[in-house]
Design an enzyme around this catalytic site. Structure first.
Site, short mmCIF file in Angstrom:
data_model
loop_
_atom_site.label_atom_id
_atom_site.label_comp_id
_atom_site.label_asym_id
_atom_site.label_seq_id
_atom_site.Cartn_x
_atom_site.Cartn_y
_atom_site.Cartn_z
CE1 TYR A 51 -4.23 0.94 -0.37
CE2 TYR A 51 -4.46 -1.22 0.65
CZ TYR A 51 -5.00 -0.16 -0.09
OH TYR A 51 -6.28 -0.23 -0.53
CD GLU A 53 -4.77 5.39 0.72
OE1 GLU A 53 -4.64 6.13 1.71
OE2 GLU A 53 -5.78 4.70 0.51
CG ASP A 197 -7.57 9.76 -24.36
OD1 ASP A 197 -6.53 9.06 -24.40
OD2 ASP A 197 -8.67 9.31 -24.00
CB THR A 223 -3.97 3.32 -22.33
OG1 THR A 223 -3.71 3.36 -23.74
CG2 THR A 223 -5.44 3.63 -22.09
CE LYS A 226 -6.29 1.42 -25.93
NZ LYS A 226 -6.68 2.29 -24.84
NE ARG A 232 -5.33 -4.80 -20.05
CZ ARG A 232 -5.84 -4.38 -21.21
NH1 ARG A 232 -6.76 -3.46 -21.23
NH2 ARG A 232 -5.43 -4.91 -22.35
N1 PLP Z 1 -9.03 6.79 -24.28
C1 PLP Z 1 -8.98 6.24 -25.49
C2 PLP Z 1 -8.80 7.13 -26.69
C3 PLP Z 1 -9.10 4.85 -25.65
O1 PLP Z 1 -9.07 4.31 -26.87
C4 PLP Z 1 -9.28 4.05 -24.49
C5 PLP Z 1 -9.43 2.60 -24.57
O2 PLP Z 1 -9.57 1.99 -25.56
C6 PLP Z 1 -9.35 4.69 -23.25
C7 PLP Z 1 -9.22 6.05 -23.17
C8 PLP Z 1 -9.65 3.92 -21.98
O3 PLP Z 1 -8.61 3.15 -21.54
P1 PLP Z 1 -8.87 1.98 -20.47
O4 PLP Z 1 -9.56 0.89 -21.19
O5 PLP Z 1 -7.49 1.65 -19.99
O6 PLP Z 1 -9.71 2.58 -19.38
#
Ligand code: PLP
Length: 432
Positions: A51, A53, A197, A223, A226, A232
């Protein structure tokens, strides 16, 4: 202590089955990749017990002296990889990274202008079934019908119309790159924050195979699993000009803290509890891998493979959204072949080819059926496949889609898939 195999045969056998599936399927889901043995080892480590935090040097638990160093490595490597001024490596996933950005930057009821979900955007960019669409007023921009691409003039008009607090960029199924400078100009014009994002394209951005959002966006999320090929998880980054822009962020969110603290506290205690230290260790390992020279070669090959596959599909008479790709994925509109995404996904699955059905812009089918399939190159490029094999993959997919109801034909294609997989071996372990 017992091994997994001795302790729980049932789960061990399922892991064996899944390893076999990954070894013997053509993995073409654009959001997936194959993490290295080193990354998987870090995830399966004793760090899961700890843990922690808080943040390095400021924890709410004792015994954090080792994990503090681990998290520092993850942060330092991520900063180096992306040229970022500040990062937070604790988000459990892309969605939780995004949740923290909303918490830091917007008050409930304020307006987000995001990429239309049916044109490739993500659930967390304002879907009515997601917290982002439930707690905030979501407005959208989309691609043009004749080009399947974004038109920055139209986006500017839309932004002036809806006066957003924040504009989001980024998608799950957009095969083209973005003009971040133009987005930033629009954001400045309407007094909005700009959030990118880069979940799908982070690996390609790290190696500069795609445009870099960090100098332009106020905040960037991703993320890590990918194109970045880590465990993950999620991450938040702020580029070099963050210091100038966070004043706006802090003001809009009604907070007066400095910019790093705004996002740090939006992650913990804002949206999460204890960080997953085993995953953070694995993130550090993957960022270390991404800092090696061969990661650039990998991303370049990922892009070349997607392009080779796209060209082959066009030659075979398929209709590609935007007529091609700049990145790691293609989106095929199957309507001219008399097919839909659901039928195609199922037929390909029977031939051990894994893709996902996907809406195409201006789709006439429901999200459960869809008119398209999305195909990505990151995972099979990790296995070592190059342009010739990706052209072969397009031919195999075409063989299946020509006769989607012919299971005998699917079996024959599956044998060809197995032969291809045998040439590019993947995992020789079940647990690292
Ligand atoms: N943002 C985008 C553009 C994504 O394609 C994804 C997942 O495919 C996410 C956020 C969310 O990621 P997670 O599945 O790790 O929550």
């Amino acid at each position: 202590m017992k091994s997994l195999q001795e302790q729980d045969t049932e789960i061990f056998e399922l892991l064996e089955k899944e390893t076999d599936r990954q070894n013997y399927n053509l993995e073409l889901i654009a959001s997936e990749n194959f993490a290295s043995k080193a990354v998987i080892s870090a995830m399966g480590s004793v760090l899961t017990n700890k843990y922690a935090e808080g943040y390095p040097g400021k924890r709410y638990y004792g015994g954090c002296e080792v994990v503090d160093i681990v998290e520092d490595h993850a942060r330092d490597r991520a900063k180096k990889l992306f040229g970022a001024d500040w990062v937070n490596v604790q988000p459990h996933s892309g969605a939780t990274a995004n949740a923290a950005v909303y918490l830091a930057c917007m008050k409930p009821g304020e307006t987000l202008l995001g990429f239309d979900l049916s044109h490739g955007g993500h659930l967390t960019h304002g879907s009515p079934v997601n917290f982002s669409g439930i707690n905030y007023n979501a407005e959208f921009y989309g691609v043009e019908k004749d080009t399947d691409r974004l038109d920055m003039n139209k986006i500017r008009e839309r932004a002036k119309e809806v006066k957003p607090t924040m504009i989001s960029i980024g998608a799950s199924a957009y095969p083209r790159d973005y003009d971040y400078e133009a987005f930033r100009n629009i954001a400045d014009e309407v007094g909005a924050l700009l959030w990118m994002d880069m979940a799908h394209t982070a690996g390609l951005i790290a190696t500069k195979n795609l445009n870099d959002p960090l100098p332009h966006a106020h905040v960037v999320t991703t993320t890590t699993h990918k194109t970045l090929r880590g465990p993950r998880g999620g991450m938040i980054l702020v580029g070099k000009d963050g210091e100038n822009t966070i004043g706006v962020t802090a003001a809009k969110s009604g907070r007066t803290k400095n910019w790093g603290e705004v996002f740090d506290s939006a992650v913990f205690p804002g949206t999460q509890g204890g960080p997953l230290m085993h995953v953070i260790a694995a993130k550090a390992v993957s960022f270390g891998e991404a800092l090696q020279e061969d990661f650039k070669t990998y991303q370049t090959q990922t892009q070349k493979n997607a392009k080779a596959m796209a060209d082959k599909f066009i030659e075979l008479g398929y209709d590609l959204v935007s007529n091609g790709t700049d990145n790691h994925l293609i989106l095929i509109d199957l309507r001219n072949k008399g097919l839909n995404g659901k039928i195609a996904e199922e037929a390909l699955g029977e031939a051990a080819i894994t893709v996902n059905k996907n809406m195409v812009p201006f789709d006439t089918e429901s999200p459960f059926v869809t008119s398209g399939i999305r195909i990505g190159s990151p995972a099979m490029t990790t296995r070592g496949l190059k342009e010739a094999e990706f052209e072969q993959i397009a031919v195999l997919i075409d063989k299946v889609l020509q006769k989607p109801g012919d299971t005998e034909n699917h079996k024959k294609v599956e044998q060809e898939v197995r032969d291809l997989c045998d040439r590019f071996p993947l995992y020789d372990f079940v647990t690292a």
